[in-house]
Design an enzyme around this catalytic site. Sequence first.
Site, PDB file in Angstrom:
ATOM      1  N   ASP A 298       0.843  -1.189   0.000  1.00 55.80           N
ATOM      2  CA  ASP A 298       0.000   0.000   0.000  1.00 55.80           C
ATOM      3  C   ASP A 298       0.880   1.241   0.000  1.00 55.80           C
ATOM      4  O   ASP A 298       1.783   1.382   0.837  1.00 55.80           O
ATOM      5  CB  ASP A 298      -0.889  -0.003   1.252  1.00 55.80           C
ATOM      6  CG  ASP A 298      -1.590   1.325   1.462  1.00 55.80           C
ATOM      7  OD1 ASP A 298      -2.654   1.528   0.853  1.00 55.80           O
ATOM      8  OD2 ASP A 298      -1.073   2.165   2.234  1.00 55.80           O
TER       9      ASP A 298
ATOM     10  N   TYR B  54       2.721   9.854   0.397  1.00 55.28           N
ATOM     11  CA  TYR B  54       3.708   9.148   1.216  1.00 55.28           C
ATOM     12  C   TYR B  54       5.131   9.342   0.707  1.00 55.28           C
ATOM     13  O   TYR B  54       6.094   9.124   1.439  1.00 55.28           O
ATOM     14  CB  TYR B  54       3.424   7.636   1.239  1.00 55.28           C
ATOM     15  CG  TYR B  54       2.134   7.218   1.872  1.00 55.28           C
ATOM     16  CD1 TYR B  54       1.316   8.125   2.539  1.00 55.28           C
ATOM     17  CD2 TYR B  54       1.725   5.894   1.809  1.00 55.28           C
ATOM     18  CE1 TYR B  54       0.119   7.723   3.095  1.00 55.28           C
ATOM     19  CE2 TYR B  54       0.528   5.479   2.369  1.00 55.28           C
ATOM     20  CZ  TYR B  54      -0.274   6.396   3.002  1.00 55.28           C
ATOM     21  OH  TYR B  54      -1.456   5.980   3.561  1.00 55.28           O
TER      22      TYR B  54
ATOM     23  N   LYS C  29      -2.937   5.807  -3.864  1.00 53.31           N
ATOM     24  CA  LYS C  29      -4.050   6.705  -3.576  1.00 53.31           C
ATOM     25  C   LYS C  29      -3.743   8.107  -4.081  1.00 53.31           C
ATOM     26  O   LYS C  29      -2.590   8.546  -4.048  1.00 53.31           O
ATOM     27  CB  LYS C  29      -4.297   6.755  -2.057  1.00 53.31           C
ATOM     28  CG  LYS C  29      -4.591   5.406  -1.436  1.00 53.31           C
ATOM     29  CD  LYS C  29      -4.848   5.515   0.059  1.00 53.31           C
ATOM     30  CE  LYS C  29      -3.583   5.561   0.878  1.00 53.31           C
ATOM     31  NZ  LYS C  29      -2.833   4.272   0.862  1.00 53.31           N
TER      32      LYS C  29
ATOM     33  N   HIS D 119      -8.130   9.204  -1.605  1.00 53.69           N
ATOM     34  CA  HIS D 119      -7.537   9.163  -0.266  1.00 53.69           C
ATOM     35  C   HIS D 119      -8.453   9.726   0.818  1.00 53.69           C
ATOM     36  O   HIS D 119      -8.521   9.188   1.924  1.00 53.69           O
ATOM     37  CB  HIS D 119      -6.225   9.941  -0.291  1.00 53.69           C
ATOM     38  CG  HIS D 119      -5.219   9.476   0.703  1.00 53.69           C
ATOM     39  ND1 HIS D 119      -3.873   9.492   0.466  1.00 53.69           N
ATOM     40  CD2 HIS D 119      -5.352   8.963   1.955  1.00 53.69           C
ATOM     41  CE1 HIS D 119      -3.213   9.022   1.507  1.00 53.69           C
ATOM     42  NE2 HIS D 119      -4.100   8.702   2.428  1.00 53.69           N
TER      43      HIS D 119
END
Length: 294
Positions: free
Chosen positions: A47, A52, A77, A110
């Site tokens: 994931d 990120y 996402k 998200h």
Amino acid sequence: MNSINDCYTLNNGTSLPCFGFGTYNEKDGDNLEIIRTAIRTGYRFFDTASIYETERVLGQAIKESGIPREEFFIESKLWIDEMGYENAKRAFEATLDRLQMDYLDLYLIHWPRQTGDENENWKELDLETWRALEDLHAEGKIRSLGCSNFLPHHLDNLLSGCKIKPVVDQLELHPGYSQEAAVSYLLAHDIRPMAWSPLGRGRENALAGNAFLAKLAKKYQKSIPQINLRFLLQKGIIPIPKASTEAHMKSNMDIFDFSISEEDMWIMTCMPQTTWLGEHPDFYIPTRKSNPEQ
């Protein structure tokens, strides 16, 4: 489920491993080496997300592994400032470029709202963004579509205008914050719940020192994190824990040789609220600067 690579069949007929690996940025670690280690340890479901900043190293680690791309399940996402039809398409292509891939197994919105109460057109924006994802799906670039941090009223809006139904929804889920109403809604609508922060998070993680969980750990001869992950697994929820060492990666995987009793499951489900991260899609306004886990 007997291993991390056993799969659920989603509502579109595709398969999704019952256990994943979270790649939210480890500020004090080498993300590339962490992901390399996870692959060597046996993880195949990863994931990530544009915010990120781990898509690039994830793609590099997978390419270096020599393992065929089709043996991995990769999910990413799009962030709130990437919502909207054209924005979402651009964001997706940028994600593919960073991952060095030509398709994603799963792509999520998200957050359901951009700016909390100030953004009253969130319903239209969600549907517009979803249409972009549906078009990318039709082009064969995304195999499955899903959501993150969507609660029942956000999903009601999406389901009212979508052609393709979400297959999963990621929520903060763990003992002490099991969000039973949201999970019940998901299961009733054949949307698989997925747990971010399944072990709790933060310097003062109350789960790590919880007396009842410590008692269960002793009873089942497991660690508290293993108890928390097994709890989610038995509820049909897919955990995506992070880990920065091989020992923790292996320990997180070691949850398939025991079962928590029905009574203990009910007690864990009804625990007082504990270690809630404080991020709520209707009352919390995330930004890139705040860089939340989910």
